[in-house]
Design a protein around this motif. Structure first.
Motif, PDB file in Angstrom:
ATOM      1  N   LEU A  89       0.804  -1.215   0.000  1.00  0.00           N
ATOM      2  CA  LEU A  89       0.000   0.000   0.000  1.00  0.00           C
ATOM      3  C   LEU A  89       0.838   1.268   0.000  1.00  0.00           C
ATOM      4  O   LEU A  89       0.346   2.343  -0.367  1.00  0.00           O
ATOM      5  CB  LEU A  89      -0.946  -0.001   1.206  1.00  0.00           C
ATOM      6  N   ASN A  90       2.099   1.153   0.394  1.00  0.00           N
ATOM      7  CA  ASN A  90       2.986   2.325   0.402  1.00  0.00           C
ATOM      8  C   ASN A  90       3.701   2.516  -0.943  1.00  0.00           C
ATOM      9  O   ASN A  90       4.537   3.397  -1.083  1.00  0.00           O
ATOM     10  CB  ASN A  90       4.026   2.185   1.516  1.00  0.00           C
ATOM     11  N   MET A  91       3.347   1.693  -1.924  1.00  0.00           N
ATOM     12  CA  MET A  91       3.975   1.764  -3.245  1.00  0.00           C
ATOM     13  C   MET A  91       2.936   2.114  -4.300  1.00  0.00           C
ATOM     14  O   MET A  91       1.743   1.909  -4.115  1.00  0.00           O
ATOM     15  CB  MET A  91       4.639   0.425  -3.582  1.00  0.00           C
ATOM     16  N   SER A  92       3.411   2.642  -5.431  1.00  0.00           N
ATOM     17  CA  SER A  92       2.516   2.953  -6.543  1.00  0.00           C
ATOM     18  C   SER A  92       2.058   1.670  -7.223  1.00  0.00           C
ATOM     19  O   SER A  92       2.623   0.594  -7.013  1.00  0.00           O
ATOM     20  CB  SER A  92       3.240   3.841  -7.557  1.00  0.00           C
ATOM     21  N   VAL A  93       1.026   1.801  -8.061  1.00  0.00           N
ATOM     22  CA  VAL A  93       0.564   0.668  -8.860  1.00  0.00           C
ATOM     23  C   VAL A  93       1.702   0.142  -9.722  1.00  0.00           C
ATOM     24  O   VAL A  93       1.923  -1.076  -9.821  1.00  0.00           O
ATOM     25  CB  VAL A  93      -0.637   1.089  -9.725  1.00  0.00           C
ATOM     26  N   LEU A  94       2.428   1.046 -10.346  1.00  0.00           N
ATOM     27  CA  LEU A  94       3.552   0.656 -11.203  1.00  0.00           C
ATOM     28  C   LEU A  94       4.579  -0.160 -10.429  1.00  0.00           C
ATOM     29  O   LEU A  94       5.029  -1.222 -10.895  1.00  0.00           O
ATOM     30  CB  LEU A  94       4.213   1.902 -11.791  1.00  0.00           C
ATOM     31  N   ASP A  95       4.969   0.303  -9.250  1.00  0.00           N
ATOM     32  CA  ASP A  95       5.995  -0.399  -8.482  1.00  0.00           C
ATOM     33  C   ASP A  95       5.494  -1.725  -7.925  1.00  0.00           C
ATOM     34  O   ASP A  95       6.268  -2.666  -7.739  1.00  0.00           O
ATOM     35  CB  ASP A  95       6.519   0.497  -7.354  1.00  0.00           C
ATOM     36  N   ASN A  96       4.191  -1.820  -7.658  1.00  0.00           N
ATOM     37  CA  ASN A  96       3.625  -3.102  -7.255  1.00  0.00           C
ATOM     38  C   ASN A  96       3.791  -4.137  -8.354  1.00  0.00           C
ATOM     39  O   ASN A  96       4.189  -5.276  -8.102  1.00  0.00           O
ATOM     40  CB  ASN A  96       2.135  -2.953  -6.909  1.00  0.00           C
ATOM     41  N   VAL A  97       3.492  -3.761  -9.587  1.00  0.00           N
ATOM     42  CA  VAL A  97       3.586  -4.693 -10.706  1.00  0.00           C
ATOM     43  C   VAL A  97       5.044  -5.020 -11.028  1.00  0.00           C
ATOM     44  O   VAL A  97       5.376  -6.155 -11.400  1.00  0.00           O
ATOM     45  CB  VAL A  97       2.863  -4.125 -11.950  1.00  0.00           C
ATOM     46  N   ALA A  98       5.928  -4.040 -10.845  1.00  0.00           N
ATOM     47  CA  ALA A  98       7.352  -4.247 -11.138  1.00  0.00           C
ATOM     48  C   ALA A  98       8.069  -5.062 -10.059  1.00  0.00           C
ATOM     49  O   ALA A  98       9.178  -5.565 -10.299  1.00  0.00           O
ATOM     50  CB  ALA A  98       8.051  -2.892 -11.293  1.00  0.00           C
ATOM     51  N   TYR A  99       7.435  -5.227  -8.916  1.00  0.00           N
ATOM     52  CA  TYR A  99       8.105  -5.815  -7.749  1.00  0.00           C
ATOM     53  C   TYR A  99       8.705  -7.186  -8.037  1.00  0.00           C
ATOM     54  O   TYR A  99       9.853  -7.457  -7.664  1.00  0.00           O
ATOM     55  CB  TYR A  99       7.107  -5.903  -6.588  1.00  0.00           C
ATOM     56  N   GLY A 100       7.951  -8.056  -8.684  1.00  0.00           N
ATOM     57  CA  GLY A 100       8.446  -9.408  -8.940  1.00  0.00           C
ATOM     58  C   GLY A 100       9.689  -9.420  -9.816  1.00  0.00           C
ATOM     59  O   GLY A 100      10.586 -10.256  -9.637  1.00  0.00           O
ATOM     60  N   LEU A 101       9.745  -8.495 -10.773  1.00  0.00           N
ATOM     61  CA  LEU A 101      10.920  -8.406 -11.652  1.00  0.00           C
ATOM     62  C   LEU A 101      12.144  -7.952 -10.866  1.00  0.00           C
ATOM     63  O   LEU A 101      13.249  -8.482 -11.055  1.00  0.00           O
ATOM     64  CB  LEU A 101      10.641  -7.436 -12.795  1.00  0.00           C
ATOM     65  N   VAL A 102      11.938  -6.976  -9.984  1.00  0.00           N
ATOM     66  CA  VAL A 102      13.043  -6.483  -9.156  1.00  0.00           C
ATOM     67  C   VAL A 102      13.579  -7.606  -8.271  1.00  0.00           C
ATOM     68  O   VAL A 102      14.794  -7.771  -8.100  1.00  0.00           O
ATOM     69  CB  VAL A 102      12.582  -5.283  -8.297  1.00  0.00           C
ATOM     70  N   CYS A 103      12.661  -8.417  -7.730  1.00  0.00           N
ATOM     71  CA  CYS A 103      13.071  -9.544  -6.879  1.00  0.00           C
ATOM     72  C   CYS A 103      13.889 -10.577  -7.648  1.00  0.00           C
ATOM     73  O   CYS A 103      14.644 -11.350  -7.049  1.00  0.00           O
ATOM     74  CB  CYS A 103      11.848 -10.212  -6.268  1.00  0.00           C
ATOM     75  N   ARG A 104      13.719 -10.601  -8.958  1.00  0.00           N
ATOM     76  CA  ARG A 104      14.470 -11.535  -9.799  1.00  0.00           C
ATOM     77  C   ARG A 104      15.744 -10.927 -10.354  1.00  0.00           C
ATOM     78  O   ARG A 104      16.363 -11.461 -11.270  1.00  0.00           O
ATOM     79  CB  ARG A 104      13.572 -12.066 -10.924  1.00  0.00           C
ATOM     80  N   GLY A 105      16.148  -9.780  -9.812  1.00  0.00           N
ATOM     81  CA  GLY A 105      17.437  -9.200 -10.144  1.00  0.00           C
ATOM     82  C   GLY A 105      17.434  -8.181 -11.268  1.00  0.00           C
ATOM     83  O   GLY A 105      18.494  -7.697 -11.665  1.00  0.00           O
ATOM     84  N   ILE A 106      16.247  -7.839 -11.788  1.00  0.00           N
ATOM     85  CA  ILE A 106      16.176  -6.822 -12.836  1.00  0.00           C
ATOM     86  C   ILE A 106      16.267  -5.442 -12.197  1.00  0.00           C
ATOM     87  O   ILE A 106      15.659  -5.182 -11.158  1.00  0.00           O
ATOM     88  CB  ILE A 106      14.867  -6.974 -13.638  1.00  0.00           C
ATOM     89  N   LYS A 107      17.056  -4.553 -12.812  1.00  0.00           N
ATOM     90  CA  LYS A 107      17.205  -3.214 -12.273  1.00  0.00           C
ATOM     91  C   LYS A 107      15.851  -2.517 -12.194  1.00  0.00           C
ATOM     92  O   LYS A 107      14.999  -2.693 -13.059  1.00  0.00           O
ATOM     93  CB  LYS A 107      18.156  -2.401 -13.151  1.00  0.00           C
TER      94      LYS A 107
END
Length: 228
Positions: A89-107
């Motif tokens: 809830l403290n993140m934007s919609v965009l960052d919520n959707v991007a979260y899984g990619l970031v967890c997999r090492g994508i910048k």
């Protein structure tokens, strides 16, 4: 060999025994239904690896040609959407959707670019920079589904994802999920207690009772009598 298979799974939780075998073909929308306490959500948690096997447990789980029985959740190539979307809830919609990619090492920058392009088929582009705290129930579930699908899991688990929505929105969301399934060509296992929903969305239905498979068949052959 089936695309996904639970083979003679036996897991005991206190006095409750999950004792089940079933398989799913690639591209299926397989609905699991049954009365409360029949083990539907427990089964999804076992498949996802959220409940790891104990020494006394038995059975094997296969996804494609790979056995995943003892793998941790992050190694199973399975995505899961829960009854409650569990957004950050403290993140934007965009960052919520991007979260899984970031967890997999994508910048983070590259993950955001991919997520922004990914939002359009989910009807979420206009919410790009909105806080996840401000979205509606239907929007929240679409965000959760987008966050799951963007990492391209082989199997999607849906644990009553529309149960908190009112009837018209629930039907609309079901239609949207089918449209997204056609676009992204995923295989899905969905738990629902709604008979009409199971008949409308599924390619095959399984009825569970007391941790076991009571009936399995085509949606046109499924009715309330199968739950008895």
């Amino acid at each position: 060999m089936s695309f996904f298979e639970c083979r003679e799974i036996k897991r005991r939780f206190g006095n409750f025994l999950l004792d089940i075998s079933f398989s799913v073909d690639r591209g299926d929308f397989y609905c699991i239904t049954g009365k409360s306490g029949s083990g539907k959500s427990t089964l999804l948690s076992v498949i996802a690896g959220l409940i790891p096997p104990a020494k006394s447990d038995s059975g094997r789980i296969f996804l494609g040609e790979r056995e995943i029985t003892d793998l941790p959740p992050g190694k199973r190539e399975i995505g899961m959407v829960f009854q409650q979307p569990s957004l950050f809830l403290n993140m934007s919609v965009l960052d919520n959707v991007a979260y899984g990619l970031v967890c997999r090492g994508i910048k983070k920058k590259d993950a955001r670019i991919q997520a922004e392009e990914f939002l359009e088929p989910f009807g979420l582009s206009h919410l790009l920079h909105e806080s996840a705290e401000t979205v509606s129930g239907g929007e929240a579930q679409r965000i959760a589904l987008a966050r799951t699908l963007i990492v391209r899991p082989k199997l999607i688990l849906l644990d009553e994802p529309m149960s908190a929505l009112d009837a018209p929105l629930r039907k609309k969301m079901g239609e949207e999920i089918l449209s997204l399934k056609e676009k992204f060509d995923f295989t899905a296992l969905m738990v629902t207690h709604d008979i009409d929903e199971a008949k409308r969305l599924s390619t095959k239905v399984m009825v569970m009772g007391e941790g076991r498979k009571k009936w399995e068949g085509l949606p046109q052959d499924f009715d309330e009598s199968r739950l008895l």
